[in-house]
Design an enzyme around this catalytic site. Sequence first.
Site, PDB file in Angstrom:
ATOM      1  N   GLY A   1       0.847  -1.182   0.000  1.00 15.30           N
ATOM      2  CA  GLY A   1       0.000   0.000   0.000  1.00 15.30           C
ATOM      3  C   GLY A   1       0.882   1.230   0.000  1.00 15.30           C
ATOM      4  O   GLY A   1       2.022   1.186   0.479  1.00 15.30           O
ATOM      5  N   THR A   2       0.367   2.308  -0.538  1.00 13.22           N
ATOM      6  CA  THR A   2       1.225   3.481  -0.695  1.00 13.22           C
ATOM      7  C   THR A   2       0.782   4.676   0.138  1.00 13.22           C
ATOM      8  O   THR A   2       1.001   4.685   1.341  1.00 13.22           O
ATOM      9  CB  THR A   2       1.357   3.857  -2.176  1.00 13.22           C
ATOM     10  OG1 THR A   2       0.049   3.907  -2.770  1.00 13.22           O
ATOM     11  CG2 THR A   2       2.156   2.810  -2.919  1.00 13.22           C
ATOM     12  N   THR A   3       0.120   5.662  -0.438  1.00 16.44           N
ATOM     13  CA  THR A   3       0.056   6.972   0.194  1.00 16.44           C
ATOM     14  C   THR A   3      -1.154   7.166   1.113  1.00 16.44           C
ATOM     15  O   THR A   3      -2.290   6.948   0.714  1.00 16.44           O
ATOM     16  CB  THR A   3       0.045   8.066  -0.892  1.00 16.44           C
ATOM     17  OG1 THR A   3       1.123   7.818  -1.800  1.00 16.44           O
ATOM     18  CG2 THR A   3       0.217   9.438  -0.286  1.00 16.44           C
TER      19      THR A   3
ATOM     20  N   ALA B   1       3.234   4.835  -7.930  1.00 16.73           N
ATOM     21  CA  ALA B   1       2.664   3.856  -7.005  1.00 16.73           C
ATOM     22  C   ALA B   1       1.407   4.367  -6.307  1.00 16.73           C
ATOM     23  O   ALA B   1       0.743   3.616  -5.609  1.00 16.73           O
ATOM     24  CB  ALA B   1       3.700   3.457  -5.957  1.00 16.73           C
TER      25      ALA B   1
END
Length: 281
Positions: free
Chosen positions: A53-55, A228
């Site tokens: 998972g990113t932001t 991403a």
Amino acid sequence: MEANTRSTGRLPAAFLTPGSSSFMDFLSDHQPEMLPGKRQLPPTQGVIEAPHGTTIVAVTFAGGVVLAGDRRATMGNVIAQRDIEKVFPADEYSAVGIAGTAGLAVEMVKLFQLELEHFEKVEGTTLSLEGKANRLSTMIRSNLGMAMQGLAVVPLFAGFDVDRDKGRIFSYDVTGGRSEEHGFAATGSGSLFARGAMKKLFHKDLTEEQATTLVVQALYDAADDDSATGGPDVARRIYPIVTVITEDGFRRLTDEESSEIARAIIERRLEQPDGPRAALL
């Protein structure tokens, strides 16, 4: 720990013996292999490839705090999932946004939810927001061994502090180190770009509507520069998850509310692709 009720019709003694108000302590004593940090991993020749998972972004406003996340999970240069959920309620007055190894992060959130619920049932009261942040720090620290093999979990924790009557944000590093953030915060691969957007748009007198617009704007900017991070996907109707925590508790914006904010930002960008962004607020 499974209860064997077929032979005697009774729960094991561990379930009936008074003990710690921490569910993690209970597992450590009776079935430690169920804790993520206690699992033995096979030796590897490099970093394990797993969806990440990113932001995640958060911002405080006059009546509480907003916590939001994009919907993309990546595995190397591949999009592993386009509609992953990264923001979860921890209890009535707090929430966690996950960045890092997605599977472990979701499992950690579920264990954290159970930890808070167990404490409330045993003690008859809820932990303070500071206490919740400390419990999450301990859980992240217990995952350090897996983080050294590339399976790191770095969440963002936010909630409404009923004792101080305001929203608060806590960020973490991979070792479990905890820092309180003032105003706004971001974590994940797109956090640098999201933080830059929030730095320019944030002010202490934000309304709830302005705060929700700000976090979606920050995620939009992060997606513009970080591959991403997933931006609003109008074609698939996939929009950021936006949650608001106030004295009334946790609330997640509906897809219709999130899409309305995202569409307004996209329309403004079509009119002014490189123009000022503060007008959105």
